[in-house]
Structures are given as structure tokens and as C-alpha cells.
Design a protein around this motif. Structure first.
Motif, PDB file in Angstrom:
ATOM      1  N   GLY A   1       0.812  -1.212   0.000  1.00  9.75           N
ATOM      2  CA  GLY A   1       0.000   0.000   0.000  1.00  9.75           C
ATOM      3  C   GLY A   1       0.839   1.252   0.000  1.00  9.75           C
ATOM      4  N   LEU A   2       2.147   1.080   0.301  1.00  7.71           N
ATOM      5  CA  LEU A   2       3.069   2.224   0.298  1.00  7.71           C
ATOM      6  C   LEU A   2       3.880   2.274  -0.983  1.00  7.71           C
ATOM      7  CD1 LEU A   2       4.420   1.793   3.924  1.00  7.71           C
ATOM      8  CD2 LEU A   2       2.691   3.429   3.166  1.00  7.71           C
ATOM      9  N   SER A   3       3.442   1.558  -2.015  1.00  7.89           N
ATOM     10  CA  SER A   3       4.298   1.305  -3.165  1.00  7.89           C
ATOM     11  C   SER A   3       4.778   2.538  -3.890  1.00  7.89           C
ATOM     12  CB  SER A   3       3.565   0.394  -4.164  1.00  7.89           C
ATOM     13  OG  SER A   3       2.406   1.038  -4.633  1.00  7.89           O
ATOM     14  N   ARG A   4       4.067   3.632  -3.805  1.00 12.90           N
ATOM     15  CA  ARG A   4       4.522   4.802  -4.538  1.00 12.90           C
ATOM     16  C   ARG A   4       5.141   5.847  -3.635  1.00 12.90           C
ATOM     17  NH1 ARG A   4       0.165   3.186  -7.498  1.00 12.90           N
ATOM     18  NH2 ARG A   4      -1.313   4.448  -6.354  1.00 12.90           N
ATOM     19  N   ARG A   5       5.406   5.443  -2.361  1.00  7.59           N
ATOM     20  CA  ARG A   5       6.100   6.345  -1.464  1.00  7.59           C
ATOM     21  C   ARG A   5       7.601   6.139  -1.633  1.00  7.59           C
ATOM     22  NH1 ARG A   5       7.910   5.771   4.081  1.00  7.59           N
ATOM     23  NH2 ARG A   5       8.386   7.846   4.872  1.00  7.59           N
ATOM     24  N   ILE A   6       8.282   7.172  -1.946  1.00  7.07           N
ATOM     25  CA  ILE A   6       9.717   7.070  -2.171  1.00  7.07           C
ATOM     26  C   ILE A   6      10.389   8.308  -1.630  1.00  7.07           C
ATOM     27  CG2 ILE A   6       9.380   7.996  -4.504  1.00  7.07           C
ATOM     28  CD1 ILE A   6      11.907   6.702  -5.340  1.00  7.07           C
TER      29      ILE A   6
ATOM     30  N   PRO B   1       9.524  -5.487 -10.770  1.00  8.22           N
ATOM     31  CA  PRO B   1       8.899  -6.700 -11.312  1.00  8.22           C
ATOM     32  C   PRO B   1       7.827  -7.256 -10.386  1.00  8.22           C
ATOM     33  CG  PRO B   1      11.096  -7.164 -10.475  1.00  8.22           C
ATOM     34  CD  PRO B   1      10.938  -5.671 -10.438  1.00  8.22           C
ATOM     35  N   ARG B   2       6.944  -8.052 -10.979  1.00  7.66           N
ATOM     36  CA  ARG B   2       5.815  -8.624 -10.233  1.00  7.66           C
ATOM     37  C   ARG B   2       5.874 -10.141 -10.145  1.00  7.66           C
ATOM     38  NH1 ARG B   2       2.359  -4.844 -13.689  1.00  7.66           N
ATOM     39  NH2 ARG B   2       2.067  -2.965 -12.421  1.00  7.66           N
ATOM     40  N   HIS B   3       6.951 -10.765 -10.606  1.00  2.18           N
ATOM     41  CA  HIS B   3       6.950 -12.235 -10.611  1.00  2.18           C
ATOM     42  C   HIS B   3       7.161 -12.830  -9.230  1.00  2.18           C
ATOM     43  CE1 HIS B   3      11.399 -11.669 -11.047  1.00  2.18           C
ATOM     44  NE2 HIS B   3      11.395 -12.671 -10.200  1.00  2.18           N
ATOM     45  N   ALA B   4       7.795 -12.102  -8.316  1.00  2.00           N
ATOM     46  CA  ALA B   4       7.961 -12.605  -6.947  1.00  2.00           C
ATOM     47  C   ALA B   4       6.827 -12.146  -6.048  1.00  2.00           C
ATOM     48  CB  ALA B   4       9.301 -12.154  -6.372  1.00  2.00           C
ATOM     49  N   VAL B   5       6.385 -10.893  -6.230  1.00  2.33           N
ATOM     50  CA  VAL B   5       5.261 -10.320  -5.483  1.00  2.33           C
ATOM     51  C   VAL B   5       4.398  -9.566  -6.492  1.00  2.33           C
ATOM     52  CG1 VAL B   5       4.556  -8.700  -3.685  1.00  2.33           C
ATOM     53  CG2 VAL B   5       6.627 -10.080  -3.364  1.00  2.33           C
ATOM     54  N   ASN B   6       3.158  -9.985  -6.651  1.00  2.00           N
ATOM     55  CA  ASN B   6       2.263  -9.368  -7.637  1.00  2.00           C
ATOM     56  C   ASN B   6       1.670  -8.081  -7.043  1.00  2.00           C
ATOM     57  OD1 ASN B   6       0.651  -8.820  -9.817  1.00  2.00           O
ATOM     58  ND2 ASN B   6      -0.782 -10.512  -9.457  1.00  2.00           N
ATOM     59  N   HIS B   7       2.472  -7.028  -7.041  1.00  2.00           N
ATOM     60  CA  HIS B   7       2.083  -5.778  -6.402  1.00  2.00           C
ATOM     61  C   HIS B   7       1.189  -4.936  -7.314  1.00  2.00           C
ATOM     62  CE1 HIS B   7       4.879  -3.346  -8.857  1.00  2.00           C
ATOM     63  NE2 HIS B   7       5.722  -4.361  -8.730  1.00  2.00           N
ATOM     64  N   LYS B   8       0.601  -3.916  -6.729  1.00  2.00           N
ATOM     65  CA  LYS B   8      -0.362  -3.065  -7.446  1.00  2.00           C
ATOM     66  C   LYS B   8       0.235  -1.729  -7.885  1.00  2.00           C
ATOM     67  CE  LYS B   8      -3.456  -6.198  -6.807  1.00  2.00           C
ATOM     68  NZ  LYS B   8      -3.808  -7.075  -7.959  1.00  2.00           N
ATOM     69  N   GLY B   9       1.521  -1.554  -7.644  1.00  2.00           N
ATOM     70  CA  GLY B   9       2.160  -0.310  -8.045  1.00  2.00           C
ATOM     71  C   GLY B   9       2.648  -0.358  -9.477  1.00  2.00           C
ATOM     72  N   ALA B  10       3.388   0.683  -9.861  1.00  2.00           N
ATOM     73  CA  ALA B  10       3.957   0.761 -11.197  1.00  2.00           C
ATOM     74  C   ALA B  10       5.015  -0.321 -11.374  1.00  2.00           C
ATOM     75  CB  ALA B  10       4.559   2.138 -11.423  1.00  2.00           C
ATOM     76  N   THR B  11       5.051  -0.931 -12.543  1.00  2.00           N
ATOM     77  CA  THR B  11       6.119  -1.879 -12.837  1.00  2.00           C
ATOM     78  C   THR B  11       7.268  -1.190 -13.551  1.00  2.00           C
ATOM     79  OG1 THR B  11       6.647  -4.068 -13.728  1.00  2.00           O
ATOM     80  CG2 THR B  11       5.218  -2.663 -15.078  1.00  2.00           C
ATOM     81  N   LEU B  12       7.014  -0.017 -14.113  1.00  2.99           N
ATOM     82  CA  LEU B  12       8.060   0.837 -14.671  1.00  2.99           C
ATOM     83  C   LEU B  12       7.737   2.258 -14.250  1.00  2.99           C
ATOM     84  CD1 LEU B  12      10.507   1.490 -16.419  1.00  2.99           C
ATOM     85  CD2 LEU B  12       9.032   1.399 -18.437  1.00  2.99           C
ATOM     86  N   GLY B  13       8.700   2.919 -13.622  1.00  5.46           N
ATOM     87  CA  GLY B  13       8.430   4.259 -13.127  1.00  5.46           C
ATOM     88  C   GLY B  13       9.613   5.179 -13.292  1.00  5.46           C
TER      89      GLY B  13
ATOM     90  N   ALA C   1      -1.674   3.804 -17.965  1.00 10.79           N
ATOM     91  CA  ALA C   1      -2.323   2.687 -18.660  1.00 10.79           C
ATOM     92  C   ALA C   1      -1.356   1.543 -18.923  1.00 10.79           C
ATOM     93  CB  ALA C   1      -2.927   3.185 -19.975  1.00 10.79           C
ATOM     94  N   LEU C   2      -0.097   1.871 -19.237  1.00 15.00           N
ATOM     95  CA  LEU C   2       0.864   0.816 -19.536  1.00 15.00           C
ATOM     96  C   LEU C   2       1.515   0.241 -18.285  1.00 15.00           C
ATOM     97  CD1 LEU C   2       2.817   1.985 -22.732  1.00 15.00           C
ATOM     98  CD2 LEU C   2       1.405  -0.055 -22.482  1.00 15.00           C
ATOM     99  N   SER C   3       1.753   1.063 -17.282  1.00 14.55           N
ATOM    100  CA  SER C   3       2.576   0.647 -16.156  1.00 14.55           C
ATOM    101  C   SER C   3       1.804   0.061 -14.981  1.00 14.55           C
ATOM    102  CB  SER C   3       3.414   1.831 -15.664  1.00 14.55           C
ATOM    103  OG  SER C   3       4.306   1.438 -14.663  1.00 14.55           O
ATOM    104  N   LEU C   4       0.572   0.501 -14.756  1.00 14.70           N
ATOM    105  CA  LEU C   4      -0.210  -0.013 -13.633  1.00 14.70           C
ATOM    106  C   LEU C   4      -1.048  -1.224 -14.056  1.00 14.70           C
ATOM    107  CD1 LEU C   4      -1.519   3.216 -11.845  1.00 14.70           C
ATOM    108  CD2 LEU C   4       0.460   1.789 -11.265  1.00 14.70           C
ATOM    109  N   PRO C   5      -1.436  -2.075 -13.113  1.00  9.66           N
ATOM    110  CA  PRO C   5      -2.295  -3.208 -13.451  1.00  9.66           C
ATOM    111  C   PRO C   5      -3.618  -2.738 -14.053  1.00  9.66           C
ATOM    112  CG  PRO C   5      -1.397  -3.465 -11.247  1.00  9.66           C
ATOM    113  CD  PRO C   5      -1.069  -2.066 -11.683  1.00  9.66           C
ATOM    114  N   SER C   6      -4.119  -3.517 -15.001  1.00  6.44           N
ATOM    115  CA  SER C   6      -5.384  -3.161 -15.650  1.00  6.44           C
ATOM    116  C   SER C   6      -5.976  -4.402 -16.277  1.00  6.44           C
ATOM    117  CB  SER C   6      -5.157  -2.088 -16.721  1.00  6.44           C
ATOM    118  OG  SER C   6      -4.517  -2.639 -17.864  1.00  6.44           O
TER     119      SER C   6
END
Length: 418
Positions: free
Chosen positions: A19-24, A93-105, A119-124
Motif C-alpha cells: 500500500g506504500l508502493s509509490r512512497r519514495i 517486477p511482479r513475478h515474486a510479489v504481484n504488487h499493485k504499483g507501477a512496474t516501470l516508473g 495505462a501501460l505501467s499499472l495493473p489493468s
């Protein structure tokens, strides 16, 4: 990032952290725990470099000057590229943990901004071929375009048709320039398309070299002609791409042995690290579960008429390089190798000797690595602490770091000397 069939889904604690995936947190300048502050007085040498061995540090103290560029919470980082203008792109990457954040940022003012678009980077619900599923290795070609390998794998799910692919973007506009869907027989059901490099000197639009480290026991190199999309799986049975049975590494003080017949206790895989010479005339690569470095002429690899036997005969054993995951080359042809066994990053010089660049207990699972003209950047994913390697207990401790260190040592001055 390393691969293993044991990298399963996230546990409850990890999902909360996602849930903190976009906090950096982006840190400007040298952080308090890095650079020269990390070094003890006896560990410093002339020119800002560290002396190790009998006359200095015995290998236990932090070494080398590095900065923490960014701290990540939520998904762990893997691939990284930095443009000439200083823009930083990171893959999650999402292969170890299928997270809901951006896969490319892109890292922008303390945020991970989904790139090139939400549209390309977040799950949809878009088809796997029409969005980024799990971005792994990344690179810039000699024209400054960003290339990414999407391994296509979501934790706990089979690989979907169209999910594994090569993507190329213009960094200025974010426009998609090339999309090459990887297919059988170059792609296998257990493929883990791990990292890539792009050679623009062969083929009318270039040639892409990909390491398939495999989620099972079927690693290989994959060669893709950009113009035609033609793709070939090569050296699938050659020792240079294979994980070595009986390989032993000491990771965070624990001796671990790879047995292909047992569930892995640490990150393992075949062909993983990959890098090109500055002239793109030679490709260097290495299995993750091996200490060897290998190379091949790119002219042979890019030629579809060259037989498998001739390719195998042309492989050059470059000697040992340690327990490397990521590889990167600077403009002088020196190769930087991550080392997950000694929490360090090494540099292989053109004469085959090695330098210790940085060493620190925080350098856990050094993964994606990238050279600019002046610095080396590296992501630290703590992958060996995943729940799948620790009896179901996720032992990772965010934040995960993106670090960098200077290619050339910092000059040393003494006001008492003329």
C-alpha cells in the motif's frame, strides 16, 4: 533480478507494505551513512580509494564512497537506467510479489511516476500484450532509447500469451517505438526473460540479446532481430548458460548449496547478467548460479546462419567474476559486477584484474546496474530475504535502496603538502 521457481506470492505483511508502493524518499547529495562517512580512518587510502587486505581493512568494514539516491517502500526495485540529462527510470517486477504499483516508473520529486503512462505501467484489464506486466532488466541503446524486458510473469500465475516481450521507448516523449512479443520456441513456459542489451551495429534496426535465466531449469540466450522480429534461442545446453549443480555461496553468513533436485534456499538461475563492450563487438554474460564470466563476438550471435556448434566453440571463458547478478560496462571497457555473497560491487579491468568499488552490509542482493559517464547506479532488492527462501517468513526490511558511486575516485588533498 535473480530468478527461482520458489519466488512465490506475497504474504500478508508484504501486501500491507504494498500500500506504500509509490512512497519514495529521494535524498539529495551524500547521505549520512554513505560516502567517506562510511570509512574508518585506517581504511582510507590516497585518492579516496580503500585499501583492503593484510595492510588495511580485512574485508569487514564498509568500503568505498557511495550515495543513497533513493529509498523505496513497497515493491522492490530491479532494473535501472539513467539518461544523459539525469532522469532515472526503475523497474519493479511482479513475478515474486504481484504488487499493485507501477512496474516501470520514473523518479520525480519524491514519487515513482508510472511511466510511460498509467495505462501501460499499472495493473489493468488490458490484454497482456498491450500493457507492461513485470518489467525486469532495462538498458539504453547508443541512441539514448530505453529498452525494457518484460518477463510477463505475475506471482502465482502461469505465463500468459503475449505477456513476455521486448519494449523500446523514446525517453523524451514516452512514445512506444518497438514491441516484440516473445514466442515459442524462443520462449518456454518456464522462461524468465531477465535482462537485455541492444546492439545497433548488427541488423538494419539492431539486435537485442536477452538472458533467459529460467524459472525452472531451462536457461539460454535469446537473440532478436529488431527489424524482422525474428528470434532464436541459443546455447540452451551450453555450460556457459547453465546453473552449476553443487554451487555454494555464503549469503549473510549462511552457507547455501544449489541442488537442482531440491527447492532453492536462495536465488538461483542460469544466464542472467549481460553487458556489451563499448564498441558492441563482444557480448559478456554470466549464469547467476556460477562464478564464471563468458563472452562471444556479437557478429556471430547476430548471424542466424551460424550453427549452434560454431557458437558454442566460439564461447570464451573469461575466468571467475564472483557471484554476480547484474553486469555493466563503462566507456573504457571495464565491467562492473554485483556480488550478493560479499555485499559489494567489483570492477573487472581490461587486463582481468579486479577492484573493490563499494562494500557495505546494506548492499543486499545488488541487482540492476547501470553506468553513466561519471557514476555507477545499482538497485538493492534484498531478494535473498523473500519468504520463499525463508520458510514462508518475509525477512526483507524496507526501505530498498538505489545507490550510486563515482567511476573515478575522489581526489585527495593535503594543505600541508606543496
Amino acid at each position: 533480478m535473480p530468478s527461482s521457481s520458489a519466488m512465490g506470492g506475497a504474504n500478508t505483511h508484504q501486501r500491507v507494505r504494498d500500500g506504500l508502493s509509490r512512497r519514495i524518499t529521494l535524498l539529495a547529495g551524500l547521505c549520512a551513512g554513505s560516502a567517506a562517512a562510511c570509512l574508518s580512518p585506517h581504511a582510507r587510502a590516497a585518492g579516496g580509494m580503500l585499501t583492503t587486505g593484510p595492510n588495511g581493512d580485512q574485508g569487514y568494514e564498509p568500503a568505498g564512497a557511495f550515495e543513497i539516491v533513493a529509498d523505496f517502500y513497497g515493491p522492490g526495485p530491479s532494473g535501472v537506467v539513467v539518461t544523459e540529462s539525469g532522469r532515472i527510470f526503475v523497474g519493479f517486477p511482479r513475478h515474486a510479489v504481484n504488487h499493485k504499483g507501477a512496474t516501470l516508473g520514473e523518479l520525480v520529486q519524491g514519487r515513482v511516476v508510472p511511466w510511460p503512462s498509467v495505462a501501460l505501467s499499472l495493473p489493468s484489464g488490458a490484454e497482456p500484450a498491450d500493457r507492461l506486466m513485470s518489467v525486469h532488466g532495462m538498458t539504453l541503446d547508443s541512441q539514448g532509447r530505453l529498452w525494457a524486458i518484460d518477463d510477463g510473469k505475475l506471482a502465482g500465475q502461469p505465463l500468459s500469451p503475449g505477456a513476455a516481450k521486448i519494449m523500446c521507448f523514446d525517453t523524451g516523449s514516452g512514445r512506444l517505438l518497438h514491441k516484440i512479443i516473445l514466442k515459442s520456441p524462443a520462449l518456454l513456459p518456464d522462461s524468465h526473460m531477465n535482462d537485455l542489451r541492444v546492439d545497433l551495429t548488427h541488423g538494419s534496426q539492431g539486435t537485442v540479446f536477452v538472458t533467459d535465466s529460467s524459472f525452472g531449469h531451462s536457461p539460454a540466450l535469446v537473440v532478436v532481430d529488431v527489424a524482422s522480429g525474428q528470434q532464436r534461442r541459443v546455447l540452451a545446453h551450453h555450460p556457459s548458460t547453465q546453473a552449476e549443480a553443487g554451487f555454494m555461496a555464503v549469503v549473510e553468513g549462511v552457507p547455501l548449496v544449489y541442488n537442482p533436485d531440491q527447492k532453492p534456499r536462495f536465488v538461483v538461475g542460469g544466464a542472467d547478467g549481460i553487458t556489451l563492450s563499448p564498441e558492441s563487438d563482444r557480448l559478456y554474460y554470466a549464469p547467476l548460479t556460477s562464478r564464471k564470466l563468458y563472452s562471444l563476438p556479437t557478429a556471430l550471435l547476430a548471424n542466424p546462419t551460424v550453427t549452434e556448434a560454431d557458437l558454442g566453440a566460439a564461447v570464451r571463458d573469461e575466468g571467475e567474476k564472483g557471484t554476480a547478478d547484474g553486469l555493466a560496462t563503462d566507456s573504457k571497457g571495464r565491467i562492473y559486477t554485483t556480488n550478493f555473497e560479499h555485499d559489494c560491487i567489483l570492477r573487472r579491468n581490461v587486463d582481468g584484474t579486479f577492484d573493490l568499488m563499494v562494500h557495505d552490509p546494506r548492499i543486499l542482493s545488488p541487482d540492476g546496474i547501470f553506468c553513466t559517464a561519471t557514476h555507477v547506479y545499482c538497485t538493492l532488492g534484498q531478494w535473498n530475504r523473500l519468504a520463499s527462501f525463508n520458510g514462508g517468513q518475509d525477512k526483507r526490511r524496507p526501505p530498498y535502496h538505489l545507490i550510486r558511486f563515482p567511476i573515478e575516485g575522489v581526489a585527495a588533498y593535503n594543505a600541508e603538502q606543496g
